[in-house]
Design a protein around this motif. Structure first.
Motif, mmCIF file in Angstrom:
data_model
loop_
_atom_site.group_PDB
_atom_site.id
_atom_site.type_symbol
_atom_site.label_atom_id
_atom_site.label_comp_id
_atom_site.label_asym_id
_atom_site.label_seq_id
_atom_site.Cartn_x
_atom_site.Cartn_y
_atom_site.Cartn_z
ATOM 1 N N LEU A 34 4.338 1.658 5.798
ATOM 2 C CA LEU A 34 3.080 0.960 6.354
ATOM 3 C C LEU A 34 3.192 0.998 8.022
ATOM 4 N N LEU A 91 -3.517 0.377 9.977
ATOM 5 C CA LEU A 91 -4.309 -0.422 9.065
ATOM 6 C C LEU A 91 -5.735 -0.136 8.870
ATOM 7 N N VAL A 141 -8.914 -3.897 6.199
ATOM 8 C CA VAL A 141 -7.760 -4.667 5.748
ATOM 9 C C VAL A 141 -7.267 -5.541 7.041
ATOM 10 N N ARG A 175 0.483 -6.457 10.841
ATOM 11 C CA ARG A 175 0.978 -5.510 9.910
ATOM 12 C C ARG A 175 2.005 -6.200 9.004
ATOM 13 N N VAL A 196 0.293 -8.135 6.309
ATOM 14 C CA VAL A 196 -0.319 -7.094 5.067
ATOM 15 C C VAL A 196 0.786 -6.458 4.354
ATOM 16 N N GLU A 245 0.575 -7.272 0.187
ATOM 17 C CA GLU A 245 0.768 -6.304 -1.047
ATOM 18 C C GLU A 245 1.738 -6.403 -1.777
ATOM 19 N N ASP A 267 -0.183 1.197 -4.845
ATOM 20 C CA ASP A 267 -0.980 2.346 -4.249
ATOM 21 C C ASP A 267 -2.461 2.034 -4.856
ATOM 22 N N GLU A 272 -5.911 0.464 -4.721
ATOM 23 C CA GLU A 272 -6.776 -0.506 -3.862
ATOM 24 C C GLU A 272 -5.718 -1.643 -3.105
ATOM 25 N N TRP A 273 -6.492 -1.888 -2.044
ATOM 26 C CA TRP A 273 -5.732 -2.878 -0.912
ATOM 27 C C TRP A 273 -5.881 -4.341 -1.579
ATOM 28 N N GLN A 274 -4.911 -5.113 -2.122
ATOM 29 C CA GLN A 274 -5.212 -6.319 -2.736
ATOM 30 C C GLN A 274 -5.448 -7.355 -1.749
ATOM 31 N N SER A 275 -4.968 -7.085 -0.492
ATOM 32 C CA SER A 275 -5.389 -8.089 0.757
ATOM 33 C C SER A 275 -6.899 -8.113 0.813
#
Length: 451
Positions: free
Chosen positions: A21, A26, A30, A131, A134, A138, A258, A260-263
């Motif tokens: 990351l 980002l 996000v 960062r 995030v 995740e 990996d 979808e970004w859950q955030s």
């Protein structure tokens, strides 16, 4: 360090994600969600400064006399771990903080508490903290997905006390730029410290658990950075922490990092109460515009089975208990209250009109009702029946709060403390990735010490 069985892949997966990351920008959505989460975190922490028990907790921790550059919300400074403990407690004290519905995790409270404290203490910038948040988000929420977070709560464990430790450790590992080996060690240190009883809901013990998760995250990452060695295998399926908590093998133990970004699924609360009461509050507020509380004979509240297990105080006696009382939240909303922090007082909790109305409310659990849904069936003294359905509560993923609404929540909390500086702080948080933002925020946080 050699891990065993299923833990090898899990810990290595987390380590690879956290390390990678740092090497990529980002996505804009996000980054924007991270900043909205930060604005909300500040809003709930400022609002909690009026909470007597949260202030007592802060005083107790300040008495340790730690030294450092991290700033608590009461304006005083100290080293990263105890300040993370204080700010994590403030962030969850009113149960007004953000919530990831799928995992049952209040991510912002512990994760920002840890990342902000360590970032301030190490002289790092806002972009690095965003960062780190995030990364922690995740990593942490995936521990509670596939029904694990719900199962934790159902079994009596506080999901954020469990997942928040991992979220915070991953965030701090990101800030410290640990390599994959040391990230794995930090994760195992974090796993060794999880726990927390859901029975603490309705007392200061519950927000303290969230503060402890933040503190443990700081300690886990910094211990790993120092070269200390945790026991391996604490995330494996057979003997790992979740299998111990449930006393059975948990499979799968951890979804892939990996897709979808859950955030982007983070949610923010319009009401200062347990999220499982929000749909019922929505329904009651809609009914309050149609009927008089004096005309109500009975109320049947149809809710998800988890709701009365968590919001379990049938006859609360304190404001904290009232936040975890379905009957109280419904009654106060039928009486025209907005379920904001100022509505939860000793006087309102024990008001005769509230207690009388609470006694007329019956809770009915239905498996087909979602955790963000509710149905209130009101029978009036005239015999008329009125039904109010809420398919998705305000603030849920289907009805999300905008940045503008979150900013309004922030201004309500911060303006009484900071005056005109509240608007300046809000703009700084909205542009937290810019150079000098962290220093500006620290200066304004110190301004609260005059309280």
């Amino acid at each position: 360090m050699t891990a065993t069985d299923g833990e090898t892949d899990t810990a290595a997966q987390i380590a690879r994600f956290v390390a990678s990351l740092r090497e990529q920008p980002l996505p804009r959505a996000v980054a924007d969600m991270a900043k909205q989460s930060l604005v909300d975190w500040f809003a709930v922490c400022f609002a909690a400064l009026e909470d007597r028990e949260a202030r007592l907790a802060a005083e107790t921790i300040h008495a340790w006399r730690s030294q450092g550059e991290a700033v608590a919300f009461d304006g005083r400074t100290g080293s990263a771990a105890p300040i993370a403990l204080i700010n994590g407690t403030f962030a969850h004290a009113l149960d007004f903080d953000d919530f990831h519905l799928a995992s049952v995790h209040h991510v912002g409270a512990p994760t920002f508490a840890a990342a902000m404290a360590l970032g301030m203490d190490r002289g790092l910038g806002g972009a690095e903290v965003l960062r780190a948040f995030v990364a922690g988000f995740e990593v942490g929420v995936r521990w509670g997905m596939n029904g694990t977070g719900v199962a934790l709560a159902d079994a009596g464990w506080h999901p954020t006390a469990v997942m928040g430790t991992l979220s915070s450790a991953a965030a701090c590992a990101t800030l410290l730029q640990l390599d994959e080996t040391h990230i794995e060690r930090g994760v195992n240190f974090a796993a060794s410290q999880v726990a927390g009883l859901m029975a603490s809901a309705g007392s200061i013990a519950k927000p303290l658990l969230v503060g402890k998760a933040a503190c443990s995250g700081v300690m886990s990452a910094t211990l790993a950075a120092s070269g200390a060695l945790p026991p391996p295998g604490l995330l494996q399926q057979e003997k790992g922490v979740l299998s111990v908590l449930f006393q059975r093998r948990i499979d799968p133990p951890y979804p892939p990092l990996d897709g979808e970004w859950q955030s982007l699924q983070n949610t923010f609360k319009p009401y200062a109460a347990c999220q499982l009461t929000h749909a019922s509050i929505d329904a009651a507020r809609q009914l309050a515009a149609q009927i008089s509380p004096d005309d109500i004979l009975t109320v049947h509240a149809c809710v998800n089975p988890l709701a009365p297990k968590v919001a379990s105080h049938r006859s609360p006696r304190t404001p904290l208990q009232a936040k975890f009382s379905l009957t109280h939240c419904i009654a106060m909303s039928l009486l025209g209250h907005s379920a904001l922090p100022q509505d939860f007082t000793d006087e309102s909790v024990n008001a005769p009109e509230t207690t009388r109305l609470r006694d007329r409310i019956e809770i009915v659990t239905l498996e087909q009702i979602g955790r963000a849904s509710a149905r209130l069936q009101v029978t009036l003294k005239s015999g008329q029946q009125i039904v109010q359905d809420v398919a998705a509560a305000a603030g849920s993923p289907e009805r999300p709060m905008s940045m503008e609404a979150t900013a309004g929540k922030f201004m309500q909390s911060a303006t009484p403390l900071l005056g005109k500086d509240a608007g300046r702080l809000l703009e700084t948080l909205k542009n937290f990735e810019h150079a000098g933002a962290m220093e500006a925020v620290a200066r304004l946080m110190k301004a609260t010490c005059a309280l």
